[in-house]
Every structure is written in C-alpha cells, then in structure tokens.
Design a protein around this motif. Structure first.
Motif, PDB file in Angstrom:
ATOM      1  N   UNK A  50      23.915  23.870  12.803  1.00 23.21           N
ATOM      2  CA  UNK A  50      23.811  23.295  11.463  1.00 23.21           C
ATOM      3  C   UNK A  50      24.787  22.129  11.290  1.00 23.21           C
ATOM      4  N   UNK A  51      25.995  22.283  11.841  1.00 18.85           N
ATOM      5  CA  UNK A  51      26.981  21.199  11.760  1.00 18.85           C
ATOM      6  C   UNK A  51      26.516  19.982  12.536  1.00 18.85           C
ATOM      7  N   UNK A  52      25.971  20.206  13.726  1.00 14.76           N
ATOM      8  CA  UNK A  52      25.464  19.101  14.539  1.00 14.76           C
ATOM      9  C   UNK A  52      24.349  18.362  13.798  1.00 14.76           C
ATOM     10  N   UNK A  53      23.442  19.108  13.189  1.00 14.20           N
ATOM     11  CA  UNK A  53      22.347  18.484  12.440  1.00 14.20           C
ATOM     12  C   UNK A  53      22.880  17.696  11.246  1.00 14.20           C
ATOM     13  N   UNK A  54      23.908  18.246  10.578  1.00  8.73           N
ATOM     14  CA  UNK A  54      24.501  17.555   9.431  1.00  8.73           C
ATOM     15  C   UNK A  54      25.182  16.260   9.879  1.00  8.73           C
ATOM     16  N   UNK A  55      25.839  16.289  11.021  1.00 10.66           N
ATOM     17  CA  UNK A  55      26.478  15.090  11.557  1.00 10.66           C
ATOM     18  C   UNK A  55      25.434  14.040  11.928  1.00 10.66           C
ATOM     19  N   UNK A  56      24.327  14.491  12.500  1.00  9.96           N
ATOM     20  CA  UNK A  56      23.262  13.562  12.866  1.00  9.96           C
ATOM     21  C   UNK A  56      22.713  12.843  11.640  1.00  9.96           C
ATOM     22  N   UNK A  57      22.547  13.584  10.551  1.00 11.58           N
ATOM     23  CA  UNK A  57      22.075  12.951   9.305  1.00 11.58           C
ATOM     24  C   UNK A  57      23.131  12.001   8.747  1.00 11.58           C
ATOM     25  N   UNK A  58      24.382  12.434   8.775  1.00 14.98           N
ATOM     26  CA  UNK A  58      25.458  11.606   8.222  1.00 14.98           C
ATOM     27  C   UNK A  58      25.610  10.297   8.980  1.00 14.98           C
ATOM     28  N   UNK A  59      25.361  10.335  10.293  1.00 17.48           N
ATOM     29  CA  UNK A  59      25.531   9.157  11.139  1.00 17.48           C
ATOM     30  C   UNK A  59      24.237   8.386  11.350  1.00 17.48           C
ATOM     31  N   UNK A  60      23.165   8.842  10.684  1.00 18.48           N
ATOM     32  CA  UNK A  60      21.863   8.156  10.772  1.00 18.48           C
ATOM     33  C   UNK A  60      21.396   8.048  12.223  1.00 18.48           C
ATOM     34  N   UNK A  61      21.509   9.124  12.974  1.00 17.25           N
ATOM     35  CA  UNK A  61      21.148   9.101  14.383  1.00 17.25           C
ATOM     36  C   UNK A  61      19.639   9.058  14.569  1.00 17.25           C
ATOM     37  N   UNK A  62      19.228   8.405  15.628  1.00 16.46           N
ATOM     38  CA  UNK A  62      17.825   8.420  16.015  1.00 16.46           C
ATOM     39  C   UNK A  62      17.489   9.785  16.616  1.00 16.46           C
ATOM     40  N   UNK A  63      16.222  10.012  16.891  1.00 23.04           N
ATOM     41  CA  UNK A  63      15.816  11.285  17.484  1.00 23.04           C
ATOM     42  C   UNK A  63      16.477  11.491  18.844  1.00 23.04           C
ATOM     43  N   UNK A 111      30.269  -3.853  29.282  1.00 25.33           N
ATOM     44  CA  UNK A 111      30.031  -4.028  27.842  1.00 25.33           C
ATOM     45  C   UNK A 111      28.879  -3.157  27.373  1.00 25.33           C
ATOM     46  N   UNK A 112      27.829  -3.061  28.175  1.00 27.88           N
ATOM     47  CA  UNK A 112      26.708  -2.189  27.805  1.00 27.88           C
ATOM     48  C   UNK A 112      27.154  -0.742  27.748  1.00 27.88           C
ATOM     49  N   UNK A 113      27.979  -0.346  28.694  1.00 31.70           N
ATOM     50  CA  UNK A 113      28.449   1.043  28.744  1.00 31.70           C
ATOM     51  C   UNK A 113      29.353   1.347  27.554  1.00 31.70           C
ATOM     52  N   UNK A 114      30.207   0.403  27.212  1.00 33.88           N
ATOM     53  CA  UNK A 114      31.145   0.597  26.109  1.00 33.88           C
ATOM     54  C   UNK A 114      30.405   0.739  24.779  1.00 33.88           C
ATOM     55  N   UNK A 115      29.225   0.137  24.665  1.00 29.61           N
ATOM     56  CA  UNK A 115      28.438   0.242  23.421  1.00 29.61           C
ATOM     57  C   UNK A 115      27.973   1.667  23.159  1.00 29.61           C
ATOM     58  N   UNK A 116      27.910   2.487  24.200  1.00 25.31           N
ATOM     59  CA  UNK A 116      27.601   3.918  24.070  1.00 25.31           C
ATOM     60  C   UNK A 116      26.219   4.162  23.449  1.00 25.31           C
ATOM     61  N   UNK A 117      25.278   3.308  23.732  1.00 18.80           N
ATOM     62  CA  UNK A 117      23.921   3.508  23.217  1.00 18.80           C
ATOM     63  C   UNK A 117      23.222   4.608  23.999  1.00 18.80           C
ATOM     64  N   UNK A 118      22.388   5.358  23.298  1.00 20.00           N
ATOM     65  CA  UNK A 118      21.590   6.414  23.908  1.00 20.00           C
ATOM     66  C   UNK A 118      20.137   6.218  23.472  1.00 20.00           C
ATOM     67  N   UNK A 119      19.248   6.209  24.441  1.00 18.60           N
ATOM     68  CA  UNK A 119      17.823   6.061  24.131  1.00 18.60           C
ATOM     69  C   UNK A 119      17.027   7.093  24.906  1.00 18.60           C
ATOM     70  N   UNK A 120      15.862   7.408  24.360  1.00 17.20           N
ATOM     71  CA  UNK A 120      14.944   8.290  25.060  1.00 17.20           C
ATOM     72  C   UNK A 120      14.068   7.491  26.008  1.00 17.20           C
ATOM     73  N   UNK A 121      13.293   8.171  26.803  1.00 19.57           N
ATOM     74  CA  UNK A 121      12.416   7.493  27.745  1.00 19.57           C
ATOM     75  C   UNK A 121      11.162   8.301  27.976  1.00 19.57           C
TER      76      UNK A 121
END
Length: 278
Positions: free
Chosen positions: A87-100, A228-238
């Motif tokens: 529940x905390x993880x889900x709340x953090x995801x909403x708070x941070x506007x995370x993608x799926x 620089x790409x690594x430092x951006x810490x982006x996460x995407x699905x595939x």
C-alpha cells in the motif's frame, strides 16, 4: 570485493545476500529521489512558501502527497533497512506520478528476497534449434542482456558473428559498436537511450553484482553519452515495437519485433524481428 564474492559459487553466501539486499534498498531510495527531483511543483499546483534550492518536490511534499510520515519517507529515500508495504509503494507511485513501468520497478525493488549471484545462462538445445530454424532474425539474451544464441538471419542483419566473446551483449553492441550506430542511423541516440532505460530495471535488482558492475564500466568507457543517461535514472517497459534499420548491403529495412520469456528460465528472452510495412 573478494570478502563477499566467491566466483566459484553458483549461489550467494549469507554475506552476499545481505549486500544484494542493501543494494536493492539503496536502489529503491535512489529511484525515489530521482523521480522526486523530476516533478514540477507548479504543474502539480503545489504552493511554495520559501525559495527552492533544488529541482523538484521537497521530501515533506512527497510524504504529504503519499499520506506517510516525513521521517518514514526520509528513511526510504536514504535506503535504510525498512520494508514498505504494498500500500505504501502504491501511495508513493501516485505521489510521484510514476508511469506503469516505473510503478512496477518500484514494486520489484521493494520486495525482499534472495538475489542469486550472476551466472551466464545456458540456452537449452530445443530453444537453440528453434532459433536456428526461424527464417526471421532472432536471438536469445540472458539476465544481463548477454547474447547467448542467434540465427543466420540475425547474424546477417546485426553482424553478431563478428563480435568477440566479451562484446556479446546487446546493450554493449548498440551503445559502443560503430556498426550499430550506422545501422540505426539518425535514430541511434533515441534507441540507445530507450534501451538504457529498459536495462535500468534489470540492473537495479542486481546492482551489487560484479558482473553488472563490470558491464557498466565497459559501457561508460565505450559510450560518452552513457553516464548522463544512466544518471537520469529513467525506467521504461519493453516487449515490442518497430525499428527502422539501414543495412550496409540491403539498404533501409523496417521490422516489427517482439520479445518472449522462456517458461523454464524467465531470464532467457527470445527476440524475433519480422519484416514490417515500410
């Protein structure tokens, strides 16, 4: 690293298990911080009563949006030894506007469990024969994205037969090999950055493993844009999509591609490229 890593073992020692767990908690905190710093307070209509010294939201603002205590959030972001509930993880995801994809990554990092030390996978003979007999370009990668098997069509398209043993990693090939740059042409940077963001989700679950650290070192050495790409810490699905390639002999080629996990070993992924409409 010899005090905790024994390359002769196929499973982690207790010390290694603790180290991997610590690295996962740190990755969880680093990811929270990176996403917090990417948020625009104005877009979220968050008033600012004092001057902001750093980009993004403040920790207390994220904690308030998630409905958790600031001290608890700080411990999470610092990678402390805490275990957030689903529940905390889900709340953090909403708070941070995370993608799926980002939400799934945060959930994966929050799970406790034993991470096995990396061992290069073996492709079962049945899958090797399947790949070999496919008329379309196809190849198999492992958990670290090492190239483990490919067919003649993939060798012709990507030049995999010319790679040395140490170069047989699909991320290393795309980021550091001049042939890959030519193959993707003007789209190379976007494709490389997309792959880095997809690999980030895999890496963070094994961040302390020497095999993964070695790959990061080689990527940073061979691709000036990688840090620089690594430092951006982006996460995407595939999983699939379309690629336009520029073959040195066959010219412009369009492929639709998809990836599939092996049932017997989910670390093994089969990628198949089918000719697409131009």
């Amino acid at each position: 690293m010899k005090d905790w890593y024994d390359p002769g073992m196929n499973r982690p020692t207790i010390a290694r298990q603790a180290r991997v767990s610590d690295s996962r908690q740190k990755a969880f905190g680093d990811f929270l911080r990176s996403r917090r710093e990417q948020l625009d307070p104005a877009r979220l209509a968050i008033p600012s009563l004092r001057r902001r010294r750093t980009p993004g939201l403040r920790r207390e603002e994220v904690a308030e949006r998630a409905g958790i205590g600031i001290d608890w959030y700080v411990r999470l972001e610092q990678g402390r030894d805490v275990s957030p509930s689903a529940a905390t993880v889900d709340a953090l995801a909403r708070a941070l506007c995370l993608s799926e994809a980002e939400h799934a990554h945060l959930r994966a990092l929050s799970r406790s469990g034993r991470a096995c030390a990396f061992v290069r996978e073996e492709v079962p003979p049945t899958i090797r024969r399947l790949v070999r007999d496919l008329p379309q370009p196809a190849y198999v990668t492992g958990r670290r994205w090492d190239l483990l098997a490919w067919n003649a069509a993939a060798a012709d398209l990507f030049g995999f037969d010319d790679l040395s043993e140490g170069e047989r990693n699909i991320l290393h090939f795309v980021l550091t090999d001049a042939r890959a740059r030519a193959l993707f042409g003007a789209a190379w940077a976007a494709e490389a950055q997309r792959m880095v963001a997809q690999f980030r989700a895999v890496h963070d679950l094994s961040a302390a493993d020497p095999a993964f650290l070695d790959l990061l070192d080689r990527l940073a050495e061979g691709c000036p844009l990688f840090p620089a790409w690594w430092e951006a810490h982006e996460v995407r699905g595939g999983g699939g999509g379309r690629k336009v390639l520029h073959h040195p002999r066959r010219g412009r080629l369009v492929f639709d591609y998809a990836t599939f996990q092996a049932t017997g070993d989910p670390a093994l992924k089969l990628a198949i490229y089918a000719p697409g409409e131009a």
